[in-house]
Design a protein around this motif. Structure first.
Motif, PDB file in Angstrom:
ATOM      1  N   THR A   1       0.819  -1.221   0.000  1.00 22.66           N
ATOM      2  CA  THR A   1       0.000   0.000   0.000  1.00 22.66           C
ATOM      3  C   THR A   1       0.850   1.268   0.000  1.00 22.66           C
ATOM      4  O   THR A   1       0.297   2.360   0.009  1.00 22.66           O
ATOM      5  CB  THR A   1      -0.913   0.007   1.242  1.00 22.66           C
ATOM      6  OG1 THR A   1      -0.094  -0.066   2.410  1.00 22.66           O
ATOM      7  CG2 THR A   1      -1.898  -1.151   1.191  1.00 22.66           C
ATOM      8  N   ASP A   2       2.137   1.142  -0.022  1.00 22.06           N
ATOM      9  CA  ASP A   2       3.028   2.310  -0.031  1.00 22.06           C
ATOM     10  C   ASP A   2       2.946   2.992  -1.398  1.00 22.06           C
ATOM     11  O   ASP A   2       3.115   2.360  -2.438  1.00 22.06           O
ATOM     12  CB  ASP A   2       4.459   1.871   0.262  1.00 22.06           C
ATOM     13  CG  ASP A   2       5.389   3.028   0.567  1.00 22.06           C
ATOM     14  OD1 ASP A   2       4.940   4.191   0.482  1.00 22.06           O
ATOM     15  OD2 ASP A   2       6.559   2.774   0.895  1.00 22.06           O
ATOM     16  N   ASP A   3       2.679   4.290  -1.410  1.00 21.98           N
ATOM     17  CA  ASP A   3       2.495   5.023  -2.669  1.00 21.98           C
ATOM     18  C   ASP A   3       3.772   5.154  -3.487  1.00 21.98           C
ATOM     19  O   ASP A   3       3.715   5.425  -4.686  1.00 21.98           O
ATOM     20  CB  ASP A   3       1.938   6.426  -2.379  1.00 21.98           C
ATOM     21  CG  ASP A   3       0.480   6.376  -1.958  1.00 21.98           C
ATOM     22  OD1 ASP A   3      -0.195   5.389  -2.294  1.00 21.98           O
ATOM     23  OD2 ASP A   3       0.022   7.331  -1.279  1.00 21.98           O
ATOM     24  N   ARG A   4       4.920   4.984  -2.871  1.00 18.90           N
ATOM     25  CA  ARG A   4       6.178   5.116  -3.608  1.00 18.90           C
ATOM     26  C   ARG A   4       6.332   4.037  -4.677  1.00 18.90           C
ATOM     27  O   ARG A   4       7.009   4.251  -5.686  1.00 18.90           O
ATOM     28  CB  ARG A   4       7.379   5.027  -2.663  1.00 18.90           C
ATOM     29  CG  ARG A   4       7.513   6.201  -1.733  1.00 18.90           C
ATOM     30  CD  ARG A   4       8.719   6.040  -0.875  1.00 18.90           C
ATOM     31  NE  ARG A   4       8.538   4.874  -0.001  1.00 18.90           N
ATOM     32  CZ  ARG A   4       9.461   4.393   0.816  1.00 18.90           C
ATOM     33  NH1 ARG A   4      10.642   4.946   0.861  1.00 18.90           N
ATOM     34  NH2 ARG A   4       9.224   3.361   1.580  1.00 18.90           N
ATOM     35  N   TRP A   5       5.733   2.894  -4.484  1.00  9.53           N
ATOM     36  CA  TRP A   5       5.959   1.766  -5.377  1.00  9.53           C
ATOM     37  C   TRP A   5       4.869   1.585  -6.427  1.00  9.53           C
ATOM     38  O   TRP A   5       4.989   0.758  -7.320  1.00  9.53           O
ATOM     39  CB  TRP A   5       6.092   0.478  -4.562  1.00  9.53           C
ATOM     40  CG  TRP A   5       7.187   0.564  -3.559  1.00  9.53           C
ATOM     41  CD1 TRP A   5       7.059   0.658  -2.211  1.00  9.53           C
ATOM     42  CD2 TRP A   5       8.583   0.603  -3.819  1.00  9.53           C
ATOM     43  NE1 TRP A   5       8.276   0.750  -1.614  1.00  9.53           N
ATOM     44  CE2 TRP A   5       9.250   0.725  -2.578  1.00  9.53           C
ATOM     45  CE3 TRP A   5       9.361   0.554  -4.973  1.00  9.53           C
ATOM     46  CZ2 TRP A   5      10.617   0.792  -2.472  1.00  9.53           C
ATOM     47  CZ3 TRP A   5      10.725   0.624  -4.860  1.00  9.53           C
ATOM     48  CH2 TRP A   5      11.341   0.744  -3.621  1.00  9.53           C
TER      49      TRP A   5
END
Length: 161
Positions: free
Chosen positions: A147-151
């Motif tokens: 759920t991390d937006d960076r990926w």
């Protein structure tokens, strides 16, 4: 009379030869002592004089260089030789990598032969390669449920025609 003259000539030649060998060894030992003194002064300037000098030559500060020497000695198994300290071996290795120099240039800089530079570089390289478990970390793969937006921009989309 000629036997006495021949004996004198032989004794004189032996004395002359011994004297030449002695003078050569004395000059050679003085030269090697001077070279050793110059090597130690150069190593001191690189590794102990100041952080600025150490960073400009080895591209690392004195503390990092000391930690690398300790790790290479303790975990890598590199030992000093009779004629080279551990710090000099590691400094030659790091200098070679930092400046991308050839063995001949490193030998001139550190007042060593190219063969010595090559041998010590290979030994130090093997010791550094033994540190890979300590220095390198295995990455964890990113799952699709992350759920991390960076990926999210790296997510692979499959388009079916």
């Amino acid at each position: 009379m000629s036997a006495m003259l021949m004996t004198f000539i032989v004794v004189f030649m032996m004395w002359y030869h011994v004297t030449l060998v002695y003078l050569y060894n004395v000059r050679h030992s003085i030269k090697s002592k001077e070279e050793k003194k110059e090597r130690m002064q150069w190593l001191f300037r690189i590794t102990r004089e100041s952080d600025i000098h150490c960073v400009s030559i080895l591209h690392m500060d004195r503390r990092t260089f000391g930690i690398l020497c300790d790790m290479v000695r303790d975990f890598g198994g590199l030992r000093p030789t009779r004629n080279m300290s551990l710090e000099e071996i590691v400094a030659m290795f790091v200098y070679t990598l930092a400046h991308h120099e050839k063995n001949r240039t490193i030998g001139l800089t550190f007042l060593r032969s190219g063969e010595t530079v090559s041998r010590q570089f290979n030994l130090c390289l093997l010791a550094v390669l033994k540190l890979h478990d300590l220095l390198l970390e295995n990455p964890e793969p990113i799952t699709d449920e992350c759920t991390d937006d960076r990926w999210k921009y790296f997510k692979v989309l499959y388009i079916v025609n």
